[in-house]
Design an enzyme around this catalytic site. Structure first.
Site, PDB file in Angstrom:
ATOM      1  CE1 TYR A 153      -2.377   3.351   2.360  1.00 15.78           C
ATOM      2  CE2 TYR A 153      -3.741   2.469   0.591  1.00 15.78           C
ATOM      3  CZ  TYR A 153      -3.474   3.464   1.515  1.00 15.78           C
ATOM      4  OH  TYR A 153      -4.301   4.566   1.602  1.00 15.78           O
ATOM      5  CG  ASP A 209       5.967   3.622   0.700  1.00 14.13           C
ATOM      6  OD1 ASP A 209       4.785   3.516   0.306  1.00 14.13           O
ATOM      7  OD2 ASP A 209       6.289   4.290   1.704  1.00 14.13           O
ATOM      8  CE  LYS A 212       2.234   4.889   8.062  1.00 10.27           C
ATOM      9  NZ  LYS A 212       0.814   4.924   8.415  1.00 10.27           N
TER      10      LYS A 212
HETATM   11  P1  KE4 Z   1      -0.808   8.331   4.436  1.00 10.72           P
HETATM   12  O1  KE4 Z   1      -1.259   9.057   3.210  1.00 10.72           O
HETATM   13  O2  KE4 Z   1      -1.907   7.452   5.013  1.00 10.72           O
HETATM   14  O3  KE4 Z   1      -0.123   9.242   5.449  1.00 10.72           O
HETATM   15  O4  KE4 Z   1       0.374   7.315   4.005  1.00 10.72           O
HETATM   16  C1  KE4 Z   1       0.128   6.391   2.968  1.00 10.72           C
HETATM   17  C2  KE4 Z   1       1.103   5.237   3.093  1.00 10.72           C
HETATM   18  C3  KE4 Z   1       2.154   5.153   2.190  1.00 10.72           C
HETATM   19  N1  KE4 Z   1       3.044   4.146   2.257  1.00 10.72           N
HETATM   20  C4  KE4 Z   1       2.948   3.195   3.216  1.00 10.72           C
HETATM   21  C5  KE4 Z   1       3.966   2.097   3.254  1.00 10.72           C
HETATM   22  C6  KE4 Z   1       1.897   3.248   4.163  1.00 10.72           C
HETATM   23  O5  KE4 Z   1       1.803   2.266   5.101  1.00 10.72           O
HETATM   24  C7  KE4 Z   1       0.966   4.280   4.105  1.00 10.72           C
HETATM   25  C8  KE4 Z   1      -0.198   4.386   5.063  1.00 10.72           C
HETATM   26  N2  KE4 Z   1      -0.285   3.370   6.039  1.00 10.72           N
HETATM   27  C9  KE4 Z   1      -1.619   2.988   6.456  1.00 10.72           C
HETATM   28  C10 KE4 Z   1      -1.492   1.935   7.550  1.00 10.72           C
HETATM   29  N3  KE4 Z   1      -0.945   0.723   7.070  1.00 10.72           N
HETATM   30  C11 KE4 Z   1      -2.424   4.160   6.887  1.00 10.72           C
HETATM   31  C12 KE4 Z   1      -3.617   3.841   7.750  1.00 10.72           C
HETATM   32  C13 KE4 Z   1      -4.865   4.419   7.158  1.00 10.72           C
HETATM   33  O6  KE4 Z   1      -5.042   4.322   5.923  1.00 10.72           O
HETATM   34  O7  KE4 Z   1      -5.667   4.949   7.948  1.00 10.72           O
END
Ligand code: KE4
Length: 435
Positions: A146, A241, A269
């Protein structure tokens, strides 16, 4: 533990009238596990408390940022100090330079960096930069990884998309998805075949160096270096990533742990100290293609927000403390070993599979091994839901999905571990009944 839920149920019903699904991010809605999510009142250290005054040991950690635990004193102090001088200027500040210096000092492959406000923005921008730099359109991504919710990457995506069973989202134009080429995680042969079938057309291989969005899946020996070699052979950029793994699995990220240098890295994060931040960075010759120096456009009103930069700086300072990661490794290992013992005691030790890298881990309700999304998807999600709800009732707050990680912070104590392992015995027993 007899959990009270009345106030959360009322509040969540109210939320659902104005917020779609009652949430601002789908995975929070408990769709995969059922029931009503606790509506949170506060979180301090390793503890999170809902509006019914139930307190839990928190292993969601805000989905990664809270590696110091919640409301960590140095971070709160830094934010308080920053906001007294205003909260955003839309202008250069010294604090964003300082965080940039700290990140480039921590991660060797990052020579220059650009801050944004989310992981999605970081990945979206890094891929645009890779396409603009190479003049190529195609990008290879792994099934189950993701990378945020931008169009190109809601194709066979993990995390919330996989949780809801919509890994490839409606609304993504065919054209946007057409340039996203899919391969299984840990499948080097698949990457090589795609590169050979699309000569000089692939801008980048985008990968989570430790996958954290299909549960936790580790790179097999040689996988990351193999990607590096294939990218070199095909003049394709390698993008790690590290939005989850950055500063979680080590101060140098997963690339430091595995000794493989990508061309670009995305972060998020932890570097924001629980404030909204993302970043992408890498080789200076590539980053220089970014506006205003180069032609690849990218921008953001709140990029480099001073309070968020201050929170990130305060966080990274704590991570540089002597022995920080050793202590995190020790308590994470204690939890993993204890959880595995609890599963064995419940008679399902051979029916579950534990994957862990440092302070990110996952229990899959399948015998395993779990090495990619296909094997992760063989998990018994009913058993996971039984486990999840028992843990919640016993005071342990986990991500409501089989396809998320269990995350440990430096605020977790031995008492938290004891409570967690006692809860796990009951939770695996509950799971055993549906396996
Ligand atoms: P955000 O746009 O959610 O800040 O980050 C996207 C993203 C990009 N790359 C990786 C490897 C990520 O894990 C994420 C977002 N992580 C998820 C949890 N696995 C966010 C949780 C959510 O969608 O509420």
């Amino acid at each position: 533990m007899s959990r009270r839920t009345e106030k959360s149920e009322t509040a969540f019903k109210q939320a659902s009238k104005v917020l779609v699904g009652g949430v601002n991010s789908p995975v929070r809605a408990f769709a995969a596990v059922g029931g009503t999510p606790p509506v949170i009142a506060k979180a301090i250290g390793s503890q999170i408390t809902d509006i019914d005054d139930n307190t839990y040991v928190d292993y969601v950690c805000g989905y990664g940022p809270a590696i110091l635990g919640h409301a960590s004193e140095p971070v709160v102090t830094a934010i308080n100090k920053a906001v007294r001088h205003g909260t955003t200027y839309g202008a250069p500040t010294e604090v964003e330079t300082k965080l940039g210096v700290a990140i480039t000092a921590a991660i060797e492959s990052i020579e220059m960096v650009r801050f944004v406000s989310s992981g999605t923005e970081a990945v979206m921008s890094a891929v645009r930069l890779a396409r603009g730099t190479t003049g190529r359109d195609k990008v290879i991504k792994c099934v189950g990884c993701y990378h945020g919710h931008s169009d190109s990457f809601l194709v066979a995506a993990g995390s919330g998309a996989a949780t809801l069973g919509t890994p490839s989202s409606p609304g993504v134009p065919t054209g946007a998805a057409a340039d996203t080429l899919l391969v299984d995680y840990n499948d080097l042969g698949g990457v090589e075949a795609i590169l050979k079938a699309n000569p000089q057309q692939v801008a980048a291989v985008l990968v989570e160096p430790v996958a954290g969005n299909m549960g936790v899946v580790l790179p097999e020996a040689g996988y990351l270096q193999g990607l590096r070699d294939l990218c070199d052979q095909h003049d394709t950029l390698l993008i790690f990533d590290e939005v989850i793994t950055g500063f979680r699995v080590g101060y140098g990220g997963a690339q430091g742990l595995y000794g493989v240098k990508p061309d670009l890295t995305t972060l998020g994060k932890i570097i924001g100290g629980c404030m909204p931040v993302g970043a992408f960075g890498g080789r200076a010759d590539i980053m220089q293609n970014l506006a205003p120096v180069g032609d690849v456009y990218q921008a953001g009103t709140l990029s480099g927000n001073p309070a968020a930069m201050a929170a990130g700086l305060a966080t990274l300072a704590e991570l540089r403390a002597e022995g920080f990661y050793d202590r995190l490794e020790a308590i994470s290992g204690q939890i993993a070993v204890g959880m595995q013992a609890a599963a064995i005691e419940a008679g399902i030790g051979d029916k579950v599979c534990f994957n862990r890298v440092g302070a990110m881990m996952c229990c899959f309700f399948t015998p395993g091994p779990v090495t990619d999304f296909a094997s992760a998807s063989r998990s018994n999600t009913q058993a996971h839901a039984a486990y999840f709800h028992t843990m919640l009732d016993e005071g342990v707050y986990l991500a409501p999905s089989q396809f998320e990680a269990m995350l440990v912070s430096s605020a977790h104590t031995d008492a938290d571990v004891d409570l967690t392992l006692n809860a796990a015995k009951l939770a695996f027993a509950a799971a055993a009944k549906v396996m």
